[in-house]
Design an enzyme around this catalytic site. Structure first.
Site, mmCIF file in Angstrom:
data_model
loop_
_atom_site.group_PDB
_atom_site.id
_atom_site.type_symbol
_atom_site.label_atom_id
_atom_site.label_comp_id
_atom_site.label_asym_id
_atom_site.label_seq_id
_atom_site.Cartn_x
_atom_site.Cartn_y
_atom_site.Cartn_z
ATOM 1 N N ASP A 249 0.833 -1.196 0.000
ATOM 2 C CA ASP A 249 0.000 0.000 0.000
ATOM 3 C C ASP A 249 0.875 1.255 0.000
ATOM 4 O O ASP A 249 1.926 1.301 0.642
ATOM 5 C CB ASP A 249 -0.883 -0.028 1.251
ATOM 6 C CG ASP A 249 -1.817 1.158 1.329
ATOM 7 O OD1 ASP A 249 -2.684 1.281 0.443
ATOM 8 O OD2 ASP A 249 -1.683 1.964 2.277
ATOM 9 N N GLU A 290 1.353 -0.419 -5.137
ATOM 10 C CA GLU A 290 0.311 0.546 -5.480
ATOM 11 C C GLU A 290 0.974 1.895 -5.712
ATOM 12 O O GLU A 290 1.570 2.469 -4.800
ATOM 13 C CB GLU A 290 -0.708 0.675 -4.348
ATOM 14 C CG GLU A 290 -1.828 1.646 -4.683
ATOM 15 C CD GLU A 290 -2.346 2.427 -3.493
ATOM 16 O OE1 GLU A 290 -3.416 3.038 -3.623
ATOM 17 O OE2 GLU A 290 -1.675 2.470 -2.438
#
Length: 564
Positions: A249, A290
């Site tokens: 993330d 990401e």
């Protein structure tokens, strides 16, 4: 006498062998047994690994799951690990001969750690699971059952920040705390804002701490080697628990350089040493980053120089959705060509939408035909495709975030078969129509289309690891690509418009494909006799018409074989 002597030797040898076995078996068991309270992790079976020399993940299709919303096995309105286990046969039953399952070979789990938030992106304990989802043994059992079906499992790893309630952060304001330097504290406010103009410095106990996303998500300080060492321990813990890798993330925000808070040199360097660590624990482990909002050049920079294995291609996702919406293939073809050229061979992760974006069905104006052609582009694309749960049945939803993460729709029954109790979030629109039970029996459903495409991708190496050649069409509604692996060549034609296309012509200016006459065989969407295709010496062809007409919103997939 001699016979008696021989027998005595035989009996002695047997006795020694029995004694050795008696001693060896318990030792073998002790050395190989699972640790108390820990389930043994089974190996992954299923698809061949590394077709044409590519990594295993290029043979995979992944499926993103929000555990809270997938399936509730205990009747409290919240999805859980045992719920995923109960639905694994829907994802892949482990039998390549069946066609009733979706056929995916990987799962990405959104955060599974304890957290004060429903979504889990602010972690309280990196080495535990959210008790609402079950126990660690429930999780390991799910991983085992997934592996037995040829499904790998990766989990969200929230590296950038923790919850403000994490024990590391609580009390870290005190300079004498051993965790003070695990976060970014300063005596005065540096005064600058974040990359999109947001506030990033927050006051506490007469000091200021840095939090990129929210004051309840303080950033970790990776300039402190102790933080890296602890994160390495966490990674090893989950690899030992059986996970096959991590979705990272906020990958571009890891280490700041003053007001420079995105894509710093220190962030890239950190991923290089991180890769060395996790590969040393499991050479087959995967990381996918990401990098939301970045162009393809920046995405490529993270998949080079021994950093991340893959990165999500947000630009390509947007292009697929735009082309499907507009009925014009130009945007998608242009972007897939750029991604293929700039990112190391096939090492990107195409998708359509994820948990931060409005649902695909909603973006495409609730038109199932547009959803299907978007899926056709995704599942014939280079790279390792990801499907957001429910996308394959047309689940609807638009922000706020809770409404794009609603419960999975399994049936037209009460609570759509997700739970026996009222779900944590109300169901989406049209759940009585768009659900697994209804679409499983409908040959024209979105789900059936996804099942067919994934099965074709699994069966055809060219669609998994083939080189990309963008084919020119004189009709802008046609998305046309040619995928070429070591053993196979496949032509893909997708009509993005609501009208049949005839009178079209396909051309390829040049390629590395050997000259010759190629016979065409139907894989999908073509039943008529297909025209042969002739490649010239520079790997080109001109004005090829495989079938007279491409149906409205039709997908045609053709295998080409060189004639002897």
């Amino acid at each position: 006498m001699k016979k008696r002597y021989v027998l005595r030797i035989v009996y002695t040898v047997l006795a020694v062998l029995l004694l050795a076995a008696f001693i060896a078996v318990p030792i073998w068991y002790f050395l190989t047994r699972p640790k108390p309270g820990v389930k043994a992790i089974s190996p992954v079976t299923g698809m061949p690994q590394g077709t044409d020399g590519y990594p295993w993940w290029n043979d995979s299709v992944f499926y993103e799951i929000f555990v809270r919303s997938f399936y509730d096995s205990k009747g409290d309105g919240v999805g859980d690990f045992n719920g995923i286990t109960a639905k694994l046969d829907y994802l892949n039953d482990g039998n390549p001969e069946t066609t009733s399952d979706l056929g995916v070979t990987g799962i990405w789990l959104m955060p599974i750690n304890p957290s004060p938030s429903y979504h889990g992106y602010d972690v309280n304990d990196y080495m535990a699971v959210n008790p609402e989802y079950g126990t660690l043994d429930d999780f390991k059992n799910m991983v085992n059952e997934a592996h037995a079906r040829g499904i790998r499992v990766i989990m969200d790893l929230v590296l950038n920040h923790t919850s403000s309630q994490h024990p590391w952060f609580v009390g870290s304001w005190d300079p004498a705390s051993p965790y003070h330097d695990w976060y970014i504290w300063t005596d005065t406010n540096p005064g600058y804002n974040g990359p999109w103009g947001q506030r990033v410095w927050y006051s506490s106990h007469g000091q200021y701490y840095y939090a990129l996303f929210w004051d309840q998500m303080p950033d970790l300080n990776y300039n402190n080697p102790a933080v890296t060492a602890e994160m390495d321990n966490i990674v090893k813990f989950w690899l030992d628990a059986g996970v096959d890798g991590f979705r990272l993330d906020a990958a571009r925000h890891l280490i700041e350089n003053g007001a420079q808070q995105v894509n710093t040199d220190a962030t890239h360097a950190w991923y290089q040493q991180f890769r060395t660590f996790y590969k040393s624990n499991n050479p087959n482990a995967i990381t996918v980053g990401e990098l939301a909002g970045e162009n393809v050049g920046v995405v490529a920079s993270y998949t080079q120089g021994d950093q991340l294995d893959l990165a999500f291609d947000f630009g390509l996702a947007s292009a697929f959705v735009s082309s499907a919406n507009e009925g014009n293939a130009g945007t998608a073809l242009g972007q897939v060509k750029i991604s293929y050229k700039l990112i190391p061979p096939l090492q990107f992760a195409p998708f359509l939408t994820n948990h931060d974006q409005n649902r695909l069905m909603t973006q495409l104006n609730n038109d199932p035909n547009k959803v299907k052609v978007a899926a056709s582009m995704l599942l014939t694309s280079p790279g390792m495709p990801f499907i957001y749960y429910g996308e394959e049945i047309g689940l609807e939803g638009q922000k706020p975030d809770e409404d794009i993460r609603r419960p999975m729709q399994w049936s037209p029954e009460k609570y759509s078969g997700f739970s026996t109790d009222f779900p944590w979030r109300s169901l989406g629109p049209d759940w009585e129509t768009y659900n697994v039970a209804n679409e499983t029996t409908d040959p024209n459903s979105i789900l059936t289309h996804y099942q067919t495409l994934i099965q074709i991708r699994n069966e055809h190496a060219a669609l998994r690891v083939g080189d990309l050649n963008v084919v020119y069409s004189d009709n802008p509604a046609l998305y046309t690509i040619l995928r070429v692996s070591q053993e196979e060549m496949v032509l893909v034609i997708v009509n993005l418009s609501d009208a049949p296309v005839s009178g079209y012509k396909l051309s390829l200016e040049k390629s590395k494909i050997p000259a010759g006459i190629y016979r065409a065989f139907p894989i999908l969407g073509a039943t008529d006799e297909l025209a042969e295709l002739t490649f010239t010496d520079n790997g080109s062809f001109k004005d090829y018409v495989p079938i007279p007409e491409i149906p409205a919103y039709g997908t045609v997939i053709i295998q080409l074989q060189l004639t002897k």
